[in-house]
Design an enzyme around this catalytic site. Structure first.
Site, PDB file in Angstrom:
ATOM      1  CG  ASP A  46      -9.679   2.538   6.437  1.00  0.00           C
ATOM      2  OD1 ASP A  46     -10.118   2.547   5.271  1.00  0.00           O
ATOM      3  OD2 ASP A  46      -9.505   1.491   7.083  1.00  0.00           O
ATOM      4  NE  ARG A  48      12.297  -7.355   1.327  1.00  0.00           N
ATOM      5  CZ  ARG A  48      13.526  -6.831   1.484  1.00  0.00           C
ATOM      6  NH1 ARG A  48      13.663  -5.532   1.721  1.00  0.00           N
ATOM      7  NH2 ARG A  48      14.595  -7.592   1.426  1.00  0.00           N
ATOM      8  CE1 TYR A  50     -12.539  -5.043   8.326  1.00  0.00           C
ATOM      9  CE2 TYR A  50     -10.233  -5.082   8.980  1.00  0.00           C
ATOM     10  CZ  TYR A  50     -11.327  -5.705   8.404  1.00  0.00           C
ATOM     11  OH  TYR A  50     -11.195  -6.964   7.902  1.00  0.00           O
ATOM     12  CE  LYS A 110     -12.620  -5.359   2.627  1.00  0.00           C
ATOM     13  NZ  LYS A 110     -12.384  -4.595   3.846  1.00  0.00           N
TER      14      LYS A 110
HETATM   15  C1  PLP Z   1     -11.473  -4.682   4.949  1.00  0.00           C
HETATM   16  C2  PLP Z   1     -11.041  -3.447   5.634  1.00  0.00           C
HETATM   17  C3  PLP Z   1      -9.733  -3.298   6.148  1.00  0.00           C
HETATM   18  C4  PLP Z   1      -8.720  -4.431   6.106  1.00  0.00           C
HETATM   19  O1  PLP Z   1      -8.312  -4.698   4.822  1.00  0.00           O
HETATM   20  P1  PLP Z   1      -7.835  -6.164   4.306  1.00  0.00           P
HETATM   21  O2  PLP Z   1      -7.537  -5.927   2.882  1.00  0.00           O
HETATM   22  O3  PLP Z   1      -8.958  -7.111   4.554  1.00  0.00           O
HETATM   23  O4  PLP Z   1      -6.627  -6.522   5.132  1.00  0.00           O
HETATM   24  C5  PLP Z   1      -9.382  -2.084   6.708  1.00  0.00           C
HETATM   25  N1  PLP Z   1     -10.273  -1.069   6.804  1.00  0.00           N
HETATM   26  C6  PLP Z   1     -11.535  -1.192   6.353  1.00  0.00           C
HETATM   27  C7  PLP Z   1     -12.466  -0.036   6.492  1.00  0.00           C
HETATM   28  C8  PLP Z   1     -11.960  -2.368   5.762  1.00  0.00           C
HETATM   29  O5  PLP Z   1     -13.231  -2.475   5.334  1.00  0.00           O
END
Ligand code: PLP
Length: 379
Positions: free
Chosen positions: A169, A45, A97, A194
């Site tokens: 982000d 961890r 998001y 993504k």
């Molecule tokens: C998908 C997404 C998230 C969340 O991520 P997960 O891996 O699904 O928990 C956060 N920000 C954006 C812009 C996203 O497209």
């Protein structure tokens, strides 16, 4: 080192002990200590060599001080917000998001953190939202699903004048397209599920920090909260990231061709794409991004049914998520943004007819043909 070389040789990219060019998957939970407290790793961890490899790679790619890998993008975002305390005020972009909004609205507000939601394209709106207890600005650019662009450099300068952390982000762009830390940001976060993973086969989150102090704080929280990325997933993520440059060039080239095609389609009422010279954010996108990404949103003319359009597609896949090899298409009003009350959604500019397309890396001729046959059936 140039970006494509960094993807392959950056961070920890091979096994020091054997020379294996792929980092091994270290499934151990604990590590032998030669003397008490004398060990590079103690417990997985707190630190795991496979996770450390992908963490060092993302730190290099984003030009940050340190990288951290989490079980999901959402886990990464939660850990970042754990920097803040009851009574702290955070300014948040109005197009973040849905899961981030849900975290803020249903979880973090209960902890006593307070939030002001603003359109981060409007610097004076950010300025006006700053209070004595404001500690950070959190935003996305490009946003989801309208692909609006905020000025990262100007916002981080504003943040620093007021002693606030700036957090971006960077999921929709990826570090190939945009490097927020180079533009002055303190913390970058990714849903690596993504573009970074890229193959629709894993859920992961990454954080990159600038400066030792902030890096130590996130390191502490990563270990204390424990929402870490497992070794198998860490390996898979690093393996996916190696081709980010190849993939992003293919994604962006396909997106440009699809944009050009959609412009000629008289069943399309409106297109949202930062690469559109008529888009109000185009000049800014050109300035702070390397290309325009590969997300395109568009509205069908009123009366045309987006659900029918999508159901007639043969290759482009109806699914949530984005940034995958496969082209993925969805209707935000019914899917990713379905939880937002209709009047609020419409006031944010997300119409019922809006379609969001994550352009994949299939042969562009097949993608255009697929769109064309579905438009032809649409009445
Ligand atoms: C998908 C997404 C998230 C969340 O991520 P997960 O891996 O699904 O928990 C956060 N920000 C954006 C812009 C996203 O497209």
């Amino acid at each position: 080192m140039k970006f494509d070389t960094q993807l392959i040789h950056g961070g920890i990219s091979l096994d020091q002990s054997t020379g294996a060019v792929s980092v091994p998957i270290h499934m151990a939970s604990t590590f032998k200590q030669t003397k008490i407290g004398e060990a590079k790793y103690e417990y997985s961890r707190s630190g795991n060599p496979t996770r450390e490899a992908v963490e060092s790679l993302i730190a290099d790619l984003e030009n940050g001080t340190a990288g951290f890998a989490f079980a999901s993008g959402s886990a990464a975002i939660s850990t970042i917000f754990s920097l803040f305390s009851s009574g702290d005020h955070i300014i948040v972009g109005n197009d973040v998001y849905g899961g981030t909004f849900r975290l803020i609205d249903n979880v973090l507000k209960r902890t006593g953190q307070t939030f002001t939601i603003v359109d981060t394209r409007d610097l004076s709106a950010i300025q006006e939202a700053i209070q004595d207890n404001t500690v950070a600005i959190y935003l996305e650019t490009p946003t989801n699903p309208l692909l609006r662009i905020s000025d990262i450099k100007a916002i981080s300068e504003l943040a620093h004048r007021h002693n606030l952390l700036s957090i971006v982000d960077n999921t929709f762009a990826s570090p190939y397209v945009q490097k927020p830390i180079d533009l002055g940001v303190d913390i970058v976060v990714h849903s690596a599920s993504k573009y970074l993973g890229g193959h629709s086969d894993l859920i992961a989150g990454l954080v990159v920090t600038k400066g030792e102090e902030l890096s130590e704080k996130i390191k502490f929280l990563q270990n204390a909260i424990g929402a870490i990325l497992a070794p198998q997933e860490s390996w898979l993520l690093q393996r996916g990231m190696k081709t980010l440059g190849l993939r992003m060039r293919a994604h962006q080239s396909n997106a440009q061709t699809i944009f050009d095609y959609l412009k000629t389609q008289d069943k399309v009422a409106k297109i949202y794409f930062p690469g559109d010279p008529d888009n109000p954010d185009h000049a800014l996108a050109k300035q702070q991004m390397n290309g325009f990404g590969a997300m395109i949103s568009f509205e069908l003319k009123v009366g045309l049914d987006p659900e029918q359009f999508i159901s007639n597609l043969k290759i482009i896949t109806l699914a949530e998520s984005l940034g995958a090899l496969e082209s993925l298409i969805e209707i935000p009003a019914k899917m990713t943004h379905g939880a937002i009350p209709r009047n609020i959604r419409i006031s944010h500019g997300i119409q019922d007819e809006l379609i969001r397309l994550s352009v994949g890396v299939e042969d562009i001729a097949d993608l255009i043909e697929d769109l064309e046959q579905s438009f032809n059936q649409l009445k």
